[in-house]
Structure formats: C-alpha cells, structure tokens
Motif scaffolding. Structure first.
Motif, short mmCIF file in Angstrom:
data_model
loop_
_atom_site.label_atom_id
_atom_site.label_comp_id
_atom_site.label_asym_id
_atom_site.label_seq_id
_atom_site.Cartn_x
_atom_site.Cartn_y
_atom_site.Cartn_z
N UNK A 1 0.83 -1.20 0.00
CA UNK A 1 0.00 0.00 0.00
C UNK A 1 0.87 1.26 0.00
N UNK A 2 2.00 1.22 0.71
CA UNK A 2 2.90 2.37 0.67
C UNK A 2 3.48 2.55 -0.74
N UNK A 3 3.79 1.44 -1.38
CA UNK A 3 4.29 1.53 -2.75
C UNK A 3 3.26 2.20 -3.66
N UNK A 4 2.00 1.82 -3.48
CA UNK A 4 0.94 2.39 -4.32
C UNK A 4 0.83 3.90 -4.11
N UNK A 5 0.93 4.33 -2.86
CA UNK A 5 0.78 5.77 -2.58
C UNK A 5 1.92 6.57 -3.21
N UNK A 6 3.13 6.05 -3.03
CA UNK A 6 4.28 6.78 -3.59
C UNK A 6 4.22 6.76 -5.12
N UNK A 7 3.87 5.61 -5.66
CA UNK A 7 3.78 5.51 -7.12
C UNK A 7 2.71 6.46 -7.65
#
Ligand code: ATP
Ligand code: MG
Length: 387
Positions: free
Chosen positions: A262-268
């Motif tokens: 989920x953190x990856x999705x937000x940063x992406x």
C-alpha cells in the motif's frame, strides 16, 4: 539505397483515429532508426516506407524495426515506377545470379486503376522469372517468394517478409507508471501494456542501504531492455528500507507485506501525478503468492485512486516465464538479488487482510509523512534508445 516497407494492421482498423495512429507509428519508427542513415519516412497508402542511405546496415535496421510496436510485418524492398516493364526489368536484374529451385510471385495491388489484375501480374512476372532462372513455380512451398506491391505512385518487390512486434504504437493509449521489481513478472506486464500502446515510466523500490544495490542494477538493466520499444524511459528509484523499518516497528507480522504494497501504491501514485500518468501497472497474477489473493489485491489497490492495470492477472507462471524468455528479460530477472520485499518479511503473511485491520495498523503510522519521505529521496534516471 536501402528501403524498408512497413505494414501495419490493427492501426488500420481504428478509422477515425487513423491519422493519429499512423503519425505515432511514423515517429516511433523514425526514432528507432534515427542513427542508421535514415533519409525519409514516407506515408504511402496503407504502408510506411523508410528510406536509408546506401551505407545503412540492413541487419541492424531489421533488429530495430522488429521492436517497434504497431508493425505487423516489414520487407526490404526495391522500388520502381508503377509500370510493368520497369518492374520486370528491375526484378530480373535483382534475381540475376541468385539460385533457387522453386518460386512464386505474390502481388498486392493497392492501386485498382493499374491496367493488370494481381493474377495477371503474377503470371506475367512469373513467366519472365521462370525463363531467366529455369526454376519452377510452386504455389504452396516455394523456396523463394517474390512479393510485389503496386501502389498509385510506386511499385515494390521484396524477397522477404519479416514479422513485426504487433500491437499498437507506443503512446497512442496514453501514459502509465509501471512498478518494476527485479522479478520475472513485472517486466512482462510492462511489455504487454507497451504493446497495447502505453508509454511507460518505471518505479523501483529498493532497500539500500539496508540491503545492497543489486535490485537497482537489475531494475536499470530491465528498463534498458524495455526501452528498446519506446525510445526513452524514466526510472524512479525509491529508497524503501526506512519505510519498511517503521512499518516493522509498529505492525504485526502477517500484515506487513500488504502495508508495504500500500505504501508503494501511494508513492507511485504521487509520482504518476507528476508525470501525467493515468494508471499504475503491476505484475500481479491472481493467487500466485500470498500477497496476491483477491482479498489482498483489493486491499492493496484501495491505497490508490488511479486505475491499477494488471495484465498478468489471469496468466500462469509458466506462460509468464515463456514470454519473459521471448522478450529477453528472463535472464536479467533471474539474477539473484536482494529484493526489498525479502527484507523483514514474515514466513506466513496474511492471505486475507481485511480493510479494517489494515487501516487500524496504518493508524499507528504517519502514512503521509512516510510517503513524502519516499518522494523526497527518490532519484530519477533516464534511458534512451538508441543510446
Ligand atoms: P515480480 O516477479 O514482478 O517481482 P512477484 O511475483 O515477485 O512479482 P510480488 O512480490 O507480490 O510478486 O509483487 C507484485 C508486484 O508488485 C510486482 O509485479 C511489481 O509490479 C510490484 N512490486 C513488488 N516489489 C516491487 C519493488 N521492489 N519495486 C517496484 N515494484 C514492486
Ligand atoms: Mg518479486
């Protein structure tokens, strides 16, 4: 002079968008061979003609053109005026000294006002070739196929037909940001969507300095391979180790992988906004690993509002591996590395994370702050092809 006649197919179907598609294909073709003594790209009826200087190397041209999406097939051609006598004499002189036991002539007549029909042209040229070479005509398994095309202002003939990469020209479907690990799946996912006309940027999360730089090296090598299909790419390298460390400090083991994702999705998503990318792309495949159950995929995607494209969702691992081999990413993907997702990963991750549990776990974290930290420390590199 070296000339290549490029044929497209799917692009021809999109009637209203036709000029737009052809313009994109023309630009992409020109970019792929710009350093190979390219003289011009002409738009002909239903085809594109690339003309090169006399010194151009056909085998390198072939390698480059074979990677351009939107191309059905292409041939190295010789041109004459659309006049049967001129065509015949050019064809006979090109065949002089060439040995073959059987042949056939295959004519396509895009100019219906030409005085002879295709079968008539086949018969006339075929008789002349037979007389000169002594070879026999074989319509089903000829050793040499002479492909002839009659257009309003030109005639062409060729002795080869080289398969193209298919699909749609990169760019016509818009822009997206692909999450690229160092693994087998994500480069295949990226390839499949570039082939559907998406121009991609790439984002890779790494755990340097907690782990070594090997995953970054793989991401770079993979982007380099994929850039052969779109002439230029950006790769965002995001340090993720500190974010993982904070997740570990406050989140129970089974939920960690879902929180990483989920953190990856937000940063992406934040980077996608800066680039005007309209979607995120991942290599997820339903049920392949614990983080890719339907329940987990759905909790992961709720961290972003952009559409998440998962072109591998219904593919078997073996099909993905086969495609990775064909597109030339498999070898790089299987180099051992230190991948950020191996860092602090529990042996038994949750296979059914619930939205409520995940949100509870995230309430102990400064999600926005962590997103900003990731964004601030991101390093961006650019790649181009030809280099
Ligand atoms: P892959 O073979 O692409 O690594 P995977 O089978 O290992 O995929 P996961 O680890 O669950 O599967 O990752 C799912 C997807 O999440 C990946 O295909 C990729 O799109 C994205 N992803 C995972 N790790 C990273 C990373 N370190 N950087 C960028 N994207 C990542
Ligand atoms: Mg992986």
């Amino acid at each position: 002079m070296v000339a290549a006649l490029v044929r497209y197919h799917e692009v021809a179907l999109k009637r209203n968008n036709r000029p737009y598609f052809i313009g994109a294909l023309r630009r992409n073709l020109a970019a792929a061979v710009k350093d190979l003594d390219l003289e011009a790209v002409d738009i002909l009826q239903g085809r594109l003609l690339l003309r090169f200087g006399a010194g151009a190397d056909p085998s390198e041209i072939q390698r480059r053109l074979a990677g351009v999406f939107g191309v059905a097939n292409f041939s190295f051609v010789q041109r004459t005026d659309p006049d049967l006598a001129k065509l015949k004499s050019a064809l006979l002189s090109a065949l002089e000294g060439r040995r073959f036991d059987s042949f056939r002539v295959e004519t396509k007549r895009a100019d219906k006002s030409f005085p002879l029909t295709s079968p008539e042209i086949n018969r006339d040229l075929g008789a002349a070739v037979k007389r000169q070479s002594g070879a026999r005509v074989d319509l089903s398994a000829a050793e040499l196929t002479v492909a002839v095309e009659i257009l309003p202002r030109d005639a062409f003939f060729a002795f080869d037909k080289i398969p193209g990469a298919g699909g749609l020209p990169v760019g016509v479907s818009g822009k997206a940001l692909a999450l690229l690990s160092g693994g087998i799946d994500s480069p295949v996912a990226a390839y499949r969507l570039m082939q559907r006309g998406l121009k991609l940027s790439f984002i890779h999360f790494h755990s340097f300095p907690y782990l070594d730089r090997s995953s970054q090296e793989k991401a770079r090598a993979l982007v380099k391979i994929l850039t052969r299909h779109q002439s230029a790419s950006r790769l965002h390298l995001v340090p993720f180790g500190e974010i993982q460390r904070q997740i570990i400090a406050s989140v129970v083991k089974p939920l960690r992988v879902v929180l990483y994702r989920r953190m990856m999705m937000r940063i992406a998503q934040a980077l996608a906004a800066k680039e005007n990318a309209a979607a995120l792309v991942t290599g997820e495949s339903l049920g392949q690993v614990a983080s890719q159950t339907l329940a987990n995929l759905s909790v992961i995607e709720k961290a972003a509002t952009l559409p998440i494209l998962r072109p591998l969702v219904g593919m078997d691992k073996q099909e993905i591996i086969d495609q990775a081999r064909r597109i030339g990413t498999f070898e790089t993907s299987t180099i051992p590395d230190q991948d950020c997702c191996q860092l602090f990963v529990p042996r038994h991750p949750a296979t059914k994370a619930s939205q409520r549990d995940v949100e509870d776990a995230e309430s102990a974290l400064d999600v926005e702050g962590l997103t900003l930290v990731g964004l601030e420390k991101t390093e961006t590199e650019t790649f181009s092809f030809p280099e």
